[in-house]
Design a protein around this motif. Structure first.
Motif, mmCIF file in Angstrom:
data_model
loop_
_atom_site.group_PDB
_atom_site.id
_atom_site.type_symbol
_atom_site.label_atom_id
_atom_site.label_comp_id
_atom_site.label_asym_id
_atom_site.label_seq_id
_atom_site.Cartn_x
_atom_site.Cartn_y
_atom_site.Cartn_z
ATOM 1 N N GLU A 92 2.104 6.584 -6.890
ATOM 2 C CA GLU A 92 1.114 7.547 -7.376
ATOM 3 C C GLU A 92 1.671 8.971 -7.312
ATOM 4 O O GLU A 92 1.513 9.746 -8.251
ATOM 5 N N ARG A 93 2.336 9.308 -6.211
ATOM 6 C CA ARG A 93 2.947 10.641 -6.092
ATOM 7 C C ARG A 93 4.068 10.826 -7.114
ATOM 8 O O ARG A 93 4.216 11.889 -7.712
ATOM 9 N N SER B 25 1.068 4.195 -2.900
ATOM 10 C CA SER B 25 0.932 5.630 -2.637
ATOM 11 C C SER B 25 2.144 6.408 -3.126
ATOM 12 O O SER B 25 2.007 7.465 -3.750
ATOM 13 N N ARG B 26 3.327 5.890 -2.855
ATOM 14 C CA ARG B 26 4.553 6.565 -3.300
ATOM 15 C C ARG B 26 4.641 6.596 -4.818
ATOM 16 O O ARG B 26 5.046 7.593 -5.411
ATOM 17 N N LYS C 282 0.831 -1.208 0.000
ATOM 18 C CA LYS C 282 0.000 0.000 0.000
ATOM 19 C C LYS C 282 0.866 1.259 0.000
ATOM 20 O O LYS C 282 0.581 2.216 -0.714
ATOM 21 N N SER C 283 1.935 1.254 0.793
ATOM 22 C CA SER C 283 2.809 2.436 0.819
ATOM 23 C C SER C 283 3.532 2.599 -0.514
ATOM 24 O O SER C 283 3.733 3.713 -0.987
#
Length: 147
Positions: free
Chosen positions: A129-130, A126-127, A122-123
């Protein structure tokens, strides 16, 4: 909505109103009073308008292919875009660039990257996506500088 209409965003305001009514129809609960119903509906509508503005701002950062110079051959266009991508990747932080390269060039899954980094999938998601958002912004800036 008056603010959106005042800025000439009639279609944006219309989309937000429509989304608010769809949400209201799906989640409408027994309202204690007519005033409570309208206050709730206004709050939902404001939230939808804010989402629409954020989406519009995000989409306006993307450069359309119409802004890419016209090339007589496909190889020239590919070379031009590849050059812009390489420059944008080099402008990123090493950690972000590495994440993008692992995912797109080495075809590693989120789980594989997470194991390599000692993080959760999950992290990593998210990373990534950024990092993609930053890469899009850098490419758009380089393309707009070119045209």
């Amino acid at each position: 909505f008056a603010l959106a209409l005042g800025h000439g965003d009639e279609s944006l305001a219309g989309d937000a109103v429509q989304a608010a009514f769809v949400i209201a129809a799906g989640k409408l609960r027994a309202a204690g009073s007519e005033e409570h119903l309208w206050n709730w509906l206004a709050r939902v509508a404001r939230q939808q308008l804010a989402k629409a503005w954020r989406r519009e701002r995000r989409n306006s950062a993307v450069v359309s292919m119409a802004e890419v110079p016209d090339f007589s051959d496909e190889a020239g266009a590919d070379s031009f875009l590849e050059e812009k991508l390489d420059a944008a990747l080099l402008a990123m932080d090493a950690d972000e660039r590495e994440l993008v390269e692992w995912f797109y060039f080495e075809r590693m899954s989120h789980k594989e990257i997470a194991e390599r980094l000692g993080a959760t999938a999950k992290s990593v998601s998210s990373r990534l996506e950024r990092a993609r958002a930053k890469l899009r912004s850098l490419i758009a800036r380089r393309l707009s500088d070119e045209t």
